[in-house]
Motif scaffolding. Sequence first.
Motif, mmCIF file in Angstrom:
data_model
loop_
_atom_site.group_PDB
_atom_site.id
_atom_site.type_symbol
_atom_site.label_atom_id
_atom_site.label_comp_id
_atom_site.label_asym_id
_atom_site.label_seq_id
_atom_site.Cartn_x
_atom_site.Cartn_y
_atom_site.Cartn_z
ATOM 1 N N VAL A 153 -1.029 -13.983 1.077
ATOM 2 C CA VAL A 153 -1.006 -14.005 -0.589
ATOM 3 C C VAL A 153 -0.717 -15.199 -1.016
ATOM 4 N N SER A 203 -4.052 -5.506 -1.145
ATOM 5 C CA SER A 203 -2.804 -4.936 -0.087
ATOM 6 C C SER A 203 -3.857 -3.657 0.181
ATOM 7 N N LEU A 261 4.221 -9.597 -5.753
ATOM 8 C CA LEU A 261 3.037 -9.731 -4.556
ATOM 9 C C LEU A 261 4.359 -9.078 -3.484
ATOM 10 N N SER A 306 -4.940 -3.681 -10.994
ATOM 11 C CA SER A 306 -4.094 -5.318 -9.948
ATOM 12 C C SER A 306 -4.815 -6.070 -8.730
ATOM 13 N N TYR A 307 -5.069 -7.443 -8.903
ATOM 14 C CA TYR A 307 -5.171 -7.868 -8.038
ATOM 15 C C TYR A 307 -4.975 -7.525 -6.106
ATOM 16 N N GLU A 308 -3.317 -8.009 -6.635
ATOM 17 C CA GLU A 308 -2.409 -7.785 -5.535
ATOM 18 C C GLU A 308 -2.128 -6.557 -4.808
ATOM 19 N N PRO A 320 -4.746 -15.488 -6.530
ATOM 20 C CA PRO A 320 -4.226 -15.212 -8.738
ATOM 21 C C PRO A 320 -4.969 -15.821 -8.867
ATOM 22 N N ALA A 359 3.492 -5.485 -2.095
ATOM 23 C CA ALA A 359 2.009 -5.732 -2.073
ATOM 24 C C ALA A 359 1.769 -6.116 0.080
ATOM 25 N N THR A 380 -5.924 -13.882 -0.732
ATOM 26 C CA THR A 380 -5.755 -12.422 -2.059
ATOM 27 C C THR A 380 -5.126 -13.577 -2.966
#
Length: 435
Positions: A204, A191, A243, A185-187, A30, A246, A28
């Motif tokens: 992460v 997840s 984070l 949301s990328y997180e 960012p 997640a 994951t």
Amino acid sequence: MKSNDWLHGFRHSSPYINAHRGRTVVLTIPGDAIEHGNFINIIHDIALLSSLGVRLVVAFGARPQIQARLDGAGVESSFAKGLRITPQEHLGMVMEAIGGLRAYLESHLSMGLVNSPMHNARIRVSGGNYVAAKPVGVLDGIDFGHTGKVRRVDVAGIEKLLELGHIVLLPPMGYSPTGDAFNLSYEDVGSQVAAALQAEKLMVFIDDPGLQEEDGSLIRELSARQASERLASGAVTGHDADLLRAACDACVKGVRRAHIISYVDDGALLKELFTRDGAGTLVSGDHYEQFRQARVEDIGGILELIQPLEEQGILVRRSREMLETEIDRFVVAERDGTIVGCAALYSYPEEGAGELSCFAVDPNYRRAGRGDEILAMVEKLARGQGIQKLFVLTTQTEHWFRERGFQPSTVQALPGPKLASYNTQRNSKVFFKPL
């Protein structure tokens, strides 16, 4: 680095290479990490993992890139509840930013320069509509527009790509059966995908070395339960809380381990995967570290653990033969196949008493609650045997036991057989605790 240091490290990484080959790992990443100068090294590390047979899914974020695109158009963007509000008129620019970033990642994963770590990597990168989404909707009167959340993951589709050796690249976008696109949301993507795939690990990336205490020290590890408690107490806030939530959610749903590591630290990904103690914060489910009854195959690990304490006179010496006959009395803490803690329970049923003995925790793994976990397991076993009070003989850890409910007593209070074998030269102090 000495000329042969790399050889020592490479040899000791082989158990981890074998353990991760064929396993699914979700990264994951960012958007801030993609803009950082160390990102090219992360690309090289991804290529190395792929070459070692790790099945990789990369869920990437694009928040700074989206913000730059909106700023360039003179458009003001707003947030609520930690999410960007995406009205219809912003959606095209959001998709442009994400699409451009996806092409950027694919190009970097396609490098093959002769003088680079990517030479002959021949990485295949695939993506698609593998994440179905639904709108966040209206919360507290705020319409989030085309901001969405994960609804469903096409596990079969992703698995087919992983079986072919492809790296699966997942943008922070999802699609609905109505043909609508949603900014995710990328997180949340990372997840939910990790949980759906029952991945071995969720990695992460953040800018810090990992989660930190108030004094700035690194939190090495948390169980999913401890992570939830920190979130509930407000000890972790802001994006770090998102984070950690997640990571915790993924572990609760079956992901074995989640790791929060730095995208600034060169090699953090490899350190976390290929060394015992890693480089960041580990959030684990129930299987990473076990507290269990000892087995015969644990004897070597127990001997290695207690030998230094025996040499210091803290523990009474025990031979391998003695351990073999008494191994059923022991409990151990096992971390990644290594014994890092142990204790033994000796029962004196006529007095309704039990002795906590051979209590040891590896110095490198103290102050993380392992001693308390081992003690709790011994107390549970004692109660199951009808033991009403627990006693311990100690020469150097008086205060630790007193803080956990043990009260000072006398040698004469020991059960008859133990009193008869009491070593007056050691002059151990006696403590009892009612159960």
